[in-house]
Design a protein around this motif. Structure first.
Motif, PDB file in Angstrom:
ATOM      1  N   GLU A  87       1.070  -1.171   0.207  1.00  0.00           N
ATOM      2  CA  GLU A  87       0.060   0.372  -0.040  1.00  0.00           C
ATOM      3  C   GLU A  87       0.783   1.370  -0.180  1.00  0.00           C
ATOM      4  N   LEU A  88       0.287   1.946  -0.800  1.00  0.00           N
ATOM      5  CA  LEU A  88       1.462   3.095  -1.125  1.00  0.00           C
ATOM      6  C   LEU A  88      -0.380   4.346  -0.750  1.00  0.00           C
ATOM      7  N   ASN A  89       1.179   5.592   0.025  1.00  0.00           N
ATOM      8  CA  ASN A  89       0.208   6.726   0.420  1.00  0.00           C
ATOM      9  C   ASN A  89       0.516   7.707  -0.043  1.00  0.00           C
ATOM     10  N   GLU A  90      -0.132   8.641   0.046  1.00  0.00           N
ATOM     11  CA  GLU A  90       0.518  10.134  -0.038  1.00  0.00           C
ATOM     12  C   GLU A  90       0.956  10.883   1.424  1.00  0.00           C
ATOM     13  N   SER A  91       0.273  10.062   2.024  1.00  0.00           N
ATOM     14  CA  SER A  91       1.061  11.326   3.837  1.00  0.00           C
ATOM     15  C   SER A  91       2.358  10.293   4.000  1.00  0.00           C
ATOM     16  N   MET A  92       2.613   8.865   3.561  1.00  0.00           N
ATOM     17  CA  MET A  92       4.192   8.402   2.773  1.00  0.00           C
ATOM     18  C   MET A  92       5.180   8.338   2.056  1.00  0.00           C
ATOM     19  N   PRO A  93       5.946   8.973   2.368  1.00  0.00           N
ATOM     20  CA  PRO A  93       7.055   9.002   1.122  1.00  0.00           C
ATOM     21  C   PRO A  93       7.732   7.812   1.325  1.00  0.00           C
ATOM     22  N   ILE A  94       6.457   7.019   0.027  1.00  0.00           N
ATOM     23  CA  ILE A  94       7.898   5.922  -0.133  1.00  0.00           C
ATOM     24  C   ILE A  94       7.992   5.427  -1.647  1.00  0.00           C
ATOM     25  N   ILE A  95       8.915   5.175  -2.065  1.00  0.00           N
ATOM     26  CA  ILE A  95       9.307   4.642  -3.591  1.00  0.00           C
ATOM     27  C   ILE A  95       9.300   2.744  -3.991  1.00  0.00           C
ATOM     28  N   LEU A  96       8.182   2.550  -4.020  1.00  0.00           N
ATOM     29  CA  LEU A  96       7.962   1.144  -4.156  1.00  0.00           C
ATOM     30  C   LEU A  96       9.497   0.515  -5.666  1.00  0.00           C
ATOM     31  N   GLU A  97      10.030   0.138  -5.798  1.00  0.00           N
ATOM     32  CA  GLU A  97      10.593  -0.487  -6.879  1.00  0.00           C
ATOM     33  C   GLU A  97      10.792  -2.208  -6.784  1.00  0.00           C
ATOM     34  N   VAL A  98      11.054  -1.754  -8.191  1.00  0.00           N
ATOM     35  CA  VAL A  98       9.966  -3.357  -8.709  1.00  0.00           C
ATOM     36  C   VAL A  98      11.423  -3.970  -9.747  1.00  0.00           C
ATOM     37  N   PRO A  99      11.888  -5.229  -9.717  1.00  0.00           N
ATOM     38  CA  PRO A  99      12.627  -5.623 -10.402  1.00  0.00           C
ATOM     39  C   PRO A  99      12.170  -6.365 -11.333  1.00  0.00           C
ATOM     40  N   ALA A 100      13.213  -6.580 -12.743  1.00  0.00           N
ATOM     41  CA  ALA A 100      12.777  -6.678 -13.789  1.00  0.00           C
ATOM     42  C   ALA A 100      12.259  -8.821 -13.025  1.00  0.00           C
ATOM     43  N   GLY A 101      11.547  -8.857 -14.099  1.00  0.00           N
ATOM     44  CA  GLY A 101      11.011 -10.104 -14.228  1.00  0.00           C
ATOM     45  C   GLY A 101      10.102 -10.001 -12.972  1.00  0.00           C
ATOM     46  N   SER A 119      10.621   4.521 -15.056  1.00  0.00           N
ATOM     47  CA  SER A 119      11.145   3.168 -15.792  1.00  0.00           C
ATOM     48  C   SER A 119      12.480   3.500 -16.680  1.00  0.00           C
ATOM     49  N   ASN A 120      13.059   2.459 -16.309  1.00  0.00           N
ATOM     50  CA  ASN A 120      14.330   1.709 -17.051  1.00  0.00           C
ATOM     51  C   ASN A 120      14.731   2.376 -18.252  1.00  0.00           C
ATOM     52  N   PHE A 121      13.636   1.979 -19.373  1.00  0.00           N
ATOM     53  CA  PHE A 121      13.105   1.498 -20.842  1.00  0.00           C
ATOM     54  C   PHE A 121      12.338   2.725 -21.452  1.00  0.00           C
ATOM     55  N   THR A 122      13.188   3.366 -22.362  1.00  0.00           N
ATOM     56  CA  THR A 122      12.241   3.670 -23.297  1.00  0.00           C
ATOM     57  C   THR A 122      10.992   3.502 -23.545  1.00  0.00           C
ATOM     58  N   LEU A 123       9.834   3.589 -24.180  1.00  0.00           N
ATOM     59  CA  LEU A 123       8.844   3.740 -24.647  1.00  0.00           C
ATOM     60  C   LEU A 123       8.774   2.362 -25.468  1.00  0.00           C
ATOM     61  N   GLU A 124       9.341   2.665 -26.534  1.00  0.00           N
ATOM     62  CA  GLU A 124       9.810   1.992 -27.616  1.00  0.00           C
ATOM     63  C   GLU A 124      10.367  -0.072 -27.367  1.00  0.00           C
ATOM     64  N   GLU A 125      11.320   0.534 -25.614  1.00  0.00           N
ATOM     65  CA  GLU A 125      12.002  -0.949 -25.190  1.00  0.00           C
ATOM     66  C   GLU A 125      10.659  -1.630 -24.547  1.00  0.00           C
ATOM     67  N   SER A 126       9.805  -0.598 -23.115  1.00  0.00           N
ATOM     68  CA  SER A 126       9.285  -1.314 -22.542  1.00  0.00           C
ATOM     69  C   SER A 126       8.098  -1.879 -24.051  1.00  0.00           C
ATOM     70  N   THR A 127       7.969  -1.603 -24.652  1.00  0.00           N
ATOM     71  CA  THR A 127       6.648  -2.228 -25.665  1.00  0.00           C
ATOM     72  C   THR A 127       7.272  -3.606 -26.161  1.00  0.00           C
ATOM     73  N   LYS A 128       8.738  -3.416 -26.248  1.00  0.00           N
ATOM     74  CA  LYS A 128       8.836  -5.342 -26.610  1.00  0.00           C
ATOM     75  C   LYS A 128       9.375  -5.640 -25.347  1.00  0.00           C
ATOM     76  N   ASP A 129       9.654  -5.461 -24.588  1.00  0.00           N
ATOM     77  CA  ASP A 129       9.149  -5.870 -22.976  1.00  0.00           C
ATOM     78  C   ASP A 129       7.827  -6.848 -22.457  1.00  0.00           C
ATOM     79  N   ASP A 130       6.624  -6.300 -23.233  1.00  0.00           N
ATOM     80  CA  ASP A 130       5.433  -6.546 -22.472  1.00  0.00           C
ATOM     81  C   ASP A 130       4.727  -7.619 -22.058  1.00  0.00           C
ATOM     82  N   ILE A 131       4.543  -7.954 -21.192  1.00  0.00           N
ATOM     83  CA  ILE A 131       3.817  -9.262 -20.834  1.00  0.00           C
ATOM     84  C   ILE A 131       2.310  -8.582 -20.420  1.00  0.00           C
TER      85      ILE A 131
END
Length: 142
Positions: A87-101, A119-131
């Motif tokens: 759970e993320l909310n505006e009153s708690m400053p947290i960034i959730l890092e989600v790994p590849a895979g 994201s660490n990918f451009t839109l074009e790269e992301s589209t090719k990696d999208d599942i």
């Protein structure tokens, strides 16, 4: 289990207002970001996965439930994988890092919620990696 990382920020307040900051968040890998504003808290967005792309989620308005599944697990049927809930909310400053895979699904808890996605990918790269997976692929607590 997904190897997510919660990057904690801080809040400073005085008579001039409030500042939320993430001095330990290294943005060197990030090449793009976007904001998601769901039309309604009834809408669940998911499941979207990436084998190579990495993402970071930050809720700057309202609140969100984010479920993450480790789709990189070898020799395990998709149906046997389980979602990990955050759970993320505006009153708690947290960034959730989600790994590849990982595959993610999320839902706003409050009307007017806004989620920043980095994201660490451009839109074009992301589209090719999208599942994409149907919403019923995994049981998740929304």
């Amino acid at each position: 289990m997904v190897q997510t990382i919660e990057i904690e920020g801080s809040i400073f307040s005085d008579n001039r207002g409030k500042i939320k900051f993430f001095n330990s968040f290294d943005m060197a890998q990030i090449v793009r970001f976007y904001e998601i504003s769901p039309a309604s808290p009834e809408i669940i967005r998911g499941w979207q996965g990436h084998k190579i792309e990495k993402k970071w989620f930050y809720c700057h308005s309202g609140a969100f439930v984010i479920n993450i599944v480790n789709i990189a697990e070898e020799n395990i049927a998709l149906a046997e994988l389980s979602a990990e809930r955050f759970e993320l909310n505006e009153s708690m400053p947290i960034i959730l890092e989600v790994p590849a895979g990982s595959a993610s699904g999320f839902k706003a808890i409050l009307p007017g919620s806004k989620l920043m996605v980095f994201s660490n990918f451009t839109l074009e790269e992301s589209t090719k990696d999208d599942i994409r997976f149907p919403l019923e692929t995994w049981n998740a607590e929304w």
